[in-house]
Design an enzyme around this catalytic site. Structure first.
Site, mmCIF file in Angstrom:
data_model
loop_
_atom_site.group_PDB
_atom_site.id
_atom_site.type_symbol
_atom_site.label_atom_id
_atom_site.label_comp_id
_atom_site.label_asym_id
_atom_site.label_seq_id
_atom_site.Cartn_x
_atom_site.Cartn_y
_atom_site.Cartn_z
ATOM 1 N N HIS A 187 1.158 7.961 3.655
ATOM 2 C CA HIS A 187 1.875 7.143 4.639
ATOM 3 C C HIS A 187 3.384 7.382 4.612
ATOM 4 C CE1 HIS A 187 -1.922 5.197 5.192
ATOM 5 N NE2 HIS A 187 -1.961 4.814 3.932
ATOM 6 N N ASP B 222 0.859 -1.188 0.000
ATOM 7 C CA ASP B 222 0.000 0.000 0.000
ATOM 8 C C ASP B 222 0.892 1.233 0.000
ATOM 9 O OD1 ASP B 222 -1.522 2.221 0.551
ATOM 10 O OD2 ASP B 222 -2.869 1.184 1.914
ATOM 11 N N GLY C 289 -4.317 2.092 8.143
ATOM 12 C CA GLY C 289 -5.328 1.504 9.027
ATOM 13 C C GLY C 289 -5.155 -0.002 9.148
ATOM 14 N N ILE D 180 0.789 9.204 8.199
ATOM 15 C CA ILE D 180 0.020 8.399 9.160
ATOM 16 C C ILE D 180 0.204 6.909 8.873
ATOM 17 C CG2 ILE D 180 -1.666 10.248 9.454
ATOM 18 C CD1 ILE D 180 -3.645 8.666 7.778
#
Ligand SMILES: C/C=C/C(=O)SCCNC(=O)CCNC(=O)[C@H](O)C(C)(C)COP(=O)(O)OP(=O)(O)OC[C@H]1O[C@@H](n2cnc3c(N)ncnc32)[C@H](O)[C@@H]1OP(=O)(O)O
Length: 270
Positions: free
Chosen positions: A181, A176, A199, A196
């Protein structure tokens, strides 16, 4: 640019195709390390004994929500992963190839945003991504089911979960590579102070910590779900609170008292 000619509701039922994805022991081990496996958890990190974590399947299936973003059903740079579900049908082998099919199962109209549910099926698992897409709501669609309640009262288990500063940089190598990110500018564009954590990395870290606390083998995960309610930054220390029944648990995850995963559920079998 978003495909504004096509209201969000018209994506319901849209097929995202069929894809075969191959992996090796190296991929499964890198993934396990990225979600916090320890060097002494040999079933997770040593090819001679390897049992891939079931959540590794979600990296194999990441092409499906990405395909919907590539079709500009929503703006990928603004979308957030809202919730995830995984049901395991068969263990993943240590290396192999899997054919998956995917479609847009539902699109919910949240007013200021749309939530796109992308369903992926294969012989080993069923998974569903809920993508929260700001600016794509108000298309006259159904609001969808209300959020399910978070873990019931009477916490029985508390687990400290450590994330680490390089975790998003490592996890993105598992499939991903969204810029939020890794790229500070992309993170700032969605209102975050720095890149971040994925998830799915937080959710898998939670499932691993929960398995350890329950005395279950993390590769025996059968079901997992959770709703991402606030971003996690790599390096954050999290606290998982669970109400357990045998090898099943309803859980929430919090950062400094604020919930980051709500409505979590995990079931381990053998
Ligand atoms: C490509 C990206 C990959 C990633 O991994 S991103 C990292 C992981 N994800 C996150 O960090 C997201 C964390 N969550 C959030 O920041 C927030 O949470 C949201 C921005 C997603 C939503 O917050 P808000 O805009 O304040 O929305 P509201 O006022 O809480 O709810 C509006 C409606 O939207 C529904 N909703 C809210 N959160 C979610 C969610 N996470 N998944 C699905 N639906 C959601 C609610 O229920 C409600 O709708 P109803 O009024 O009908 O109840």
């Amino acid at each position: 640019m978003v495909n504004t000619d096509r209201p969000a509701g018209e994506w319901i039922g849209h097929p995202l195709g069929r894809r075969s994805v191959a992996w090796t022991e190296r991929d499964a081990i890198l993934y396990a390390l990225a979600v916090g496996a320890r060097a002494d958890e040999l079933d997770l990190v040593f090819e001679a004994r390897l049992r891939p974590l079931p959540t590794f399947a979600l990296t194999l299936a990441q092409w499906a929500p990405d395909a919907l973003g590539a079709l500009r059903a929503f703006e990928p740079g603004l979308a957030l992963h809202g919730a995830q579900r995984l049901e395991v049908l068969e263990p993943l082998p240590a290396r192999g190839e899997l054919t998956m099919t995917a479609e847009v199962e539902a699109v919910w109209d949240k007013g200021s945003a749309a939530v796109f549910d992308v369903r992926v099926e294969s012989r080993c698992f069923m998974a569903r991504w809920s993508i929260f897409a700001p600016g794509r709501g108000d298309f006259g669609g159904d609001r969808g089911p209300a959020a399910s309640p978070t873990a019931a009262e009477g916490d029985e288990l508390t687990v400290a979960l450590a994330t680490f500063p390089e975790q998003a940089a490592l996890y993105r190598l598992c499939g991903d590579r969204h810029a939020i990110h890794i790229d500070p500018a992309a993170a700032r564009a969605i209102g975050q102070p720095r890149p971040i954590l994925h998830g799915l990395c937080t959710l898998a870290t939670s499932a691993l910590g929960l398995a350890r606390a329950l005395g279950a083998h993390p590769a025996d995960l059968r079901k997992l779900k959770g709703r991402f309610t606030a971003p996690v930054l790599p390096g954050d220390t999290l606290e998982l609170r669970a109400k357990t029944s045998g090898t099943a648990a309803d859980f929430t995850v919090a950062k400094e008292g604020h919930t980051v995963i709500a409505a979590g559920h995990a079931l381990y079998g053998d």
